[in-house]
Each structure stands twice: as C-alpha cells, then as structure tokens.
Design a protein around this motif. Structure first.
Motif, PDB file in Angstrom:
ATOM      1  N   ILE A   1       0.863  -1.178   0.000  1.00 33.44           N
ATOM      2  CA  ILE A   1       0.000   0.000   0.000  1.00 33.44           C
ATOM      3  C   ILE A   1       0.898   1.225   0.000  1.00 33.44           C
ATOM      4  CG2 ILE A   1      -1.749   1.280   1.303  1.00 33.44           C
ATOM      5  CD1 ILE A   1      -2.407  -1.576   2.552  1.00 33.44           C
ATOM      6  N   ALA A   2       0.549   2.215  -0.818  1.00 33.66           N
ATOM      7  CA  ALA A   2       1.315   3.456  -0.892  1.00 33.66           C
ATOM      8  C   ALA A   2       0.426   4.618  -0.468  1.00 33.66           C
ATOM      9  CB  ALA A   2       1.831   3.689  -2.315  1.00 33.66           C
ATOM     10  N   VAL A   3       1.014   5.603   0.210  1.00 31.32           N
ATOM     11  CA  VAL A   3       0.243   6.744   0.679  1.00 31.32           C
ATOM     12  C   VAL A   3       1.119   7.988   0.688  1.00 31.32           C
ATOM     13  CG1 VAL A   3       0.784   6.266   3.118  1.00 31.32           C
ATOM     14  CG2 VAL A   3      -1.277   7.582   2.541  1.00 31.32           C
ATOM     15  N   THR A   4       0.533   9.118   0.336  1.00 36.06           N
ATOM     16  CA  THR A   4       1.262  10.382   0.418  1.00 36.06           C
ATOM     17  C   THR A   4       1.409  10.785   1.884  1.00 36.06           C
ATOM     18  OG1 THR A   4      -0.873  11.406  -0.059  1.00 36.06           O
ATOM     19  CG2 THR A   4       0.739  11.356  -1.842  1.00 36.06           C
ATOM     20  N   ILE A   5       2.604  11.294   2.228  1.00 34.19           N
ATOM     21  CA  ILE A   5       2.913  11.606   3.619  1.00 34.19           C
ATOM     22  C   ILE A   5       2.985  13.107   3.884  1.00 34.19           C
ATOM     23  CG2 ILE A   5       4.119   9.416   3.961  1.00 34.19           C
ATOM     24  CD1 ILE A   5       6.773  10.916   3.683  1.00 34.19           C
ATOM     25  N   GLY A   6       2.749  13.939   2.847  1.00 35.26           N
ATOM     26  CA  GLY A   6       2.781  15.375   3.027  1.00 35.26           C
ATOM     27  C   GLY A   6       4.013  15.988   2.396  1.00 35.26           C
ATOM     28  N   PRO A   7       4.145  17.301   2.567  1.00 35.78           N
ATOM     29  CA  PRO A   7       3.300  18.168   3.385  1.00 35.78           C
ATOM     30  C   PRO A   7       1.947  18.401   2.743  1.00 35.78           C
ATOM     31  CG  PRO A   7       4.935  19.478   2.217  1.00 35.78           C
ATOM     32  CD  PRO A   7       5.268  18.047   1.935  1.00 35.78           C
ATOM     33  N   GLY A   8       1.004  18.875   3.564  1.00 35.41           N
ATOM     34  CA  GLY A   8      -0.339  19.124   3.089  1.00 35.41           C
ATOM     35  C   GLY A   8      -1.247  19.442   4.239  1.00 35.41           C
TER      36      GLY A   8
ATOM     37  N   ARG B   1       9.255  16.895 -18.979  1.00 39.22           N
ATOM     38  CA  ARG B   1      10.364  17.116 -18.052  1.00 39.22           C
ATOM     39  C   ARG B   1      11.707  17.275 -18.750  1.00 39.22           C
ATOM     40  NH1 ARG B   1       8.522  12.072 -15.543  1.00 39.22           N
ATOM     41  NH2 ARG B   1      10.619  11.282 -15.907  1.00 39.22           N
ATOM     42  N   GLU B   2      11.803  16.851 -19.975  1.00 42.88           N
ATOM     43  CA  GLU B   2      13.089  16.780 -20.664  1.00 42.88           C
ATOM     44  C   GLU B   2      13.821  18.122 -20.661  1.00 42.88           C
ATOM     45  OE1 GLU B   2      14.874  15.087 -24.913  1.00 42.88           O
ATOM     46  OE2 GLU B   2      12.724  15.334 -24.617  1.00 42.88           O
ATOM     47  N   ARG B   3      15.071  18.082 -20.228  1.00 41.59           N
ATOM     48  CA  ARG B   3      15.979  19.236 -20.220  1.00 41.59           C
ATOM     49  C   ARG B   3      15.478  20.394 -19.355  1.00 41.59           C
ATOM     50  NH1 ARG B   3      16.015  17.695 -25.680  1.00 41.59           N
ATOM     51  NH2 ARG B   3      17.990  16.755 -26.354  1.00 41.59           N
ATOM     52  N   ARG B   4      14.584  20.099 -18.420  1.00 39.98           N
ATOM     53  CA  ARG B   4      14.111  21.152 -17.532  1.00 39.98           C
ATOM     54  C   ARG B   4      14.236  20.734 -16.072  1.00 39.98           C
ATOM     55  NH1 ARG B   4      11.151  25.319 -19.715  1.00 39.98           N
ATOM     56  NH2 ARG B   4      10.637  25.073 -21.926  1.00 39.98           N
ATOM     57  N   GLU B   5      14.642  21.654 -15.236  1.00 32.95           N
ATOM     58  CA  GLU B   5      14.571  21.416 -13.808  1.00 32.95           C
ATOM     59  C   GLU B   5      13.121  21.599 -13.389  1.00 32.95           C
ATOM     60  OE1 GLU B   5      16.290  23.542  -9.824  1.00 32.95           O
ATOM     61  OE2 GLU B   5      17.732  23.057 -11.407  1.00 32.95           O
ATOM     62  N   ILE B   6      12.671  20.766 -12.464  1.00 28.32           N
ATOM     63  CA  ILE B   6      11.283  20.801 -12.005  1.00 28.32           C
ATOM     64  C   ILE B   6      11.217  21.502 -10.660  1.00 28.32           C
ATOM     65  CG2 ILE B   6       9.287  19.394 -11.356  1.00 28.32           C
ATOM     66  CD1 ILE B   6      10.690  17.125 -13.044  1.00 28.32           C
ATOM     67  N   LEU B   7      10.294  22.421 -10.528  1.00 28.77           N
ATOM     68  CA  LEU B   7      10.031  23.064  -9.241  1.00 28.77           C
ATOM     69  C   LEU B   7       8.584  22.762  -8.866  1.00 28.77           C
ATOM     70  CD1 LEU B   7      11.076  24.913  -6.971  1.00 28.77           C
ATOM     71  CD2 LEU B   7      10.140  26.852  -8.249  1.00 28.77           C
ATOM     72  N   VAL B   8       8.411  21.952  -7.829  1.00 32.89           N
ATOM     73  CA  VAL B   8       7.069  21.609  -7.354  1.00 32.89           C
ATOM     74  C   VAL B   8       6.671  22.607  -6.275  1.00 32.89           C
ATOM     75  CG1 VAL B   8       5.636  19.881  -6.208  1.00 32.89           C
ATOM     76  CG2 VAL B   8       7.344  19.167  -7.895  1.00 32.89           C
ATOM     77  N   ALA B   9       5.519  23.235  -6.462  1.00 27.97           N
ATOM     78  CA  ALA B   9       4.997  24.216  -5.515  1.00 27.97           C
ATOM     79  C   ALA B   9       3.643  23.738  -5.001  1.00 27.97           C
ATOM     80  CB  ALA B   9       4.852  25.576  -6.188  1.00 27.97           C
ATOM     81  N   ILE B  10       3.527  23.620  -3.687  1.00 25.84           N
ATOM     82  CA  ILE B  10       2.290  23.163  -3.060  1.00 25.84           C
ATOM     83  C   ILE B  10       1.696  24.302  -2.241  1.00 25.84           C
ATOM     84  CG2 ILE B  10       1.303  21.537  -1.399  1.00 25.84           C
ATOM     85  CD1 ILE B  10       3.441  19.538  -2.264  1.00 25.84           C
ATOM     86  N   ASP B  11       0.438  24.600  -2.492  1.00 28.77           N
ATOM     87  CA  ASP B  11      -0.265  25.675  -1.797  1.00 28.77           C
ATOM     88  C   ASP B  11      -0.457  25.310  -0.326  1.00 28.77           C
ATOM     89  OD1 ASP B  11      -1.885  27.765  -1.024  1.00 28.77           O
ATOM     90  OD2 ASP B  11      -3.416  27.435  -2.543  1.00 28.77           O
ATOM     91  N   THR B  12      -0.022  26.193   0.574  1.00 36.68           N
ATOM     92  CA  THR B  12      -0.170  25.956   2.016  1.00 36.68           C
ATOM     93  C   THR B  12      -1.498  26.454   2.555  1.00 36.68           C
ATOM     94  OG1 THR B  12       0.749  28.081   2.715  1.00 36.68           O
ATOM     95  CG2 THR B  12       2.325  26.293   2.273  1.00 36.68           C
ATOM     96  N   LYS B  13      -2.282  27.114   1.702  1.00 31.27           N
ATOM     97  CA  LYS B  13      -3.548  27.745   2.079  1.00 31.27           C
ATOM     98  C   LYS B  13      -3.312  28.960   2.967  1.00 31.27           C
ATOM     99  CE  LYS B  13      -5.181  24.368  -0.180  1.00 31.27           C
ATOM    100  NZ  LYS B  13      -5.373  24.586  -1.628  1.00 31.27           N
ATOM    101  N   ARG B  14      -2.100  29.466   2.916  1.00 28.88           N
ATOM    102  CA  ARG B  14      -1.769  30.718   3.593  1.00 28.88           C
ATOM    103  C   ARG B  14      -1.161  31.641   2.548  1.00 28.88           C
ATOM    104  NH1 ARG B  14       0.543  28.976   9.583  1.00 28.88           N
ATOM    105  NH2 ARG B  14      -1.023  27.363   9.993  1.00 28.88           N
TER     106      ARG B  14
END
Length: 268
Positions: free
Chosen positions: A92-99, A140-153
């Motif tokens: 079983i797999a589950v997301t652990i956050g943040p969130g 994704r090819e040849r690009r750095e990825i920046l993941v941004a997650i909304d904190t609701k603040r």
C-alpha cells in the motif's frame, strides 16, 4: 547543476519549519507488485490500483473537506473495479505530506490500518515526488522541475527535482516573494497547485513552463512509480529509497491537543 540529494534527505528543513525528515524504509523487493495507492493531503481524495504493470482502476474526487468519509469507500470502489480482493495486494502506498494536517492524517491512518489488517507493507511518498511523478517524461526533458504546493496561507511548500525525478535540494517553506527571488537558473517546469500563487510574479524573460492541469495530487499518477520502487526495494532508484509512512511536516500544525500541546512535532 546542483548535486542531487536522496529522497530520505529531501525532507530536511532549515529554519523555515519543524524537522520532519522522511525516514527510509527497508523492504525486500516485490516483483511485479499489486499495489493500492492513496492520497488525501490536499483538495482532492483519490485511490488507485496498480496490477500487472498497469493501472487497473482509479477514482478521484475534488474536495476541501470530507476526506474521511470518502477515502475508504473509494478504496472499496477501486478494488471492486479491479476485480480484486484486499488480500491480493502486495503493498500500500500513501502520500505523507506536506499538506492539510487533517487530510494527511486521514490518509496515513487508512493506509496503516489496511497494512496492519492485511500484514502488508505500507510505503510513503512525499507530496512533492507525487506531483513530479505525474509529469510526462517529454515535458520534463531538459528542464529542472520546481514543485509548488499551496499551504492555504500566503506561502508555498517548494522542492526542486531534475528530469529524472532526483531531488536537487531540501524541501522548503517560502513566501511567494522568496520563491520568485530564489528561482534556479536555466529552463524550468513548474508543477503543483501552488503554481497559481507564483504565476503572477514570474519573470517574463525566463524559459519557464507550467504543467497543465490543476496540480492536484492523484493516486493514479504516482502508483506506477511506487510500484517500480517496491519492485526494486528502492535500492539504486534515481528517485531515492522507499520511505516510511510517517507524516512529513514543514510547519508545525495549528491543531492543539488537550492542554495546549501541539499535535505535531515540535519546531526545530
């Protein structure tokens, strides 16, 4: 390019929030696993079944609350759609956050409960890697990825990855202005539900692409990655080792226990 860090290192927080580094999970490889994936960390609730190297069933419902009422019925629904008994699962797999504090705890409790009842391993995946894993390789090819997650603040959770989904820096909590000022050089791909907060301030003289869609985390889009990690025991995978199903915070929760004690880990 920055030196990659492992997924186990990727949760290290500095002065921006409490320590919450995800710990590596030791697991013997499970060939061609049948896997149930769950997420309830943000503005959606989702479940998916991965079997025989492909997605067998999945469900997604957008919501800001009510995850606790929807998640387990959704699990029953995807298992029925996949024509599987719960005993057929290998992991079983589950997301652990943040969130969301509440949503994160709901998902972890459900995954751990199922794992305990079935005597199956439970594997954690950060919300950052779950978002990055949903991006097609061609994008994704040849690009750095920046993941941004909304904190609701008024700030965002951020983490950088290379095109092979290796974490390039520890996850951070930043204001929008700090995030814009700290954008790494070179071609970028922005992903996650926090992109909407950054978009109005992005420089126009940079090669910056944004991933299509809402940026919501969906179990169907990270189930295959976790199945591959489980198949190799996490050893030698570019995305890093498998992770324990423990909550990953970058800021102490506002929720208090009786007596005024914080519900989460103390600030570092």
């Amino acid at each position: 390019m920055s030196e990659p860090v492992t997924a186990a290192m990727a949760g290290t927080s500095g002065s921006d929030g409490p320590a919450g580094m995800p710990h590596a999970l030791t697991l013997a490889p499970i060939a061609n696993p049948t896997l149930l994936a769950l997420d309830s960390t943000g503005n959606a609730c989702s479940a998916a079944v991965w079997r025989d190297g492909a997605l067998a069933a999945h469900r997604l419902a957008e919501m800001t609350r009510g995850h606790g009422e929807r998640l387990l019925p959704m699990v029953a629904d995807v298992m029925k759609a996949a024509s599987l008994d719960m005993a057929a699962l290998d992991a079983i797999a589950v997301t652990i956050g943040p969130g969301s504090f509440t949503g994160l705890r709901i998902g972890l409790a459900a995954a751990r409960g199922l794992g305990l009842a079935l005597a199956r391993p439970v594997v954690g995946i950060t919300a950052f890697l779950a978002v990055a894993a949903s991006l097609p390789a061609a994008l994704r090819e040849r690009r750095e990825i920046l993941v941004a997650i909304d904190t609701k603040r008024d700030d965002v959770f951020l983490q950088r990855f290379d095109p092979a989904l290796r974490a390039l820096a520890p996850a951070r909590l930043m204001t929008v202005s700090e995030a814009i000022a700290g954008l790494p050089p070179g071609p970028l791909l922005l992903a996650g539900d926090g992109v909407a907060l950054l978009a109005p301030s992005l420089p126009h003289d940079r090669d910056i692409a944004t991933a299509p869609g809402s940026g919501l985390i969906e179990a169907a889009l990270f189930a295959g990655l976790v199945a591959r990690l489980v198949a190799c025991g996490g050893g030698g995978a570019p995305e890093g080792p498998l992770l324990m199903p423990d909550p990953f915070y970058l800021r102490a929760p506002d929720v208090k226990l009786p007596g005024g004690l914080p519900a989460g880990p103390p600030p570092s």
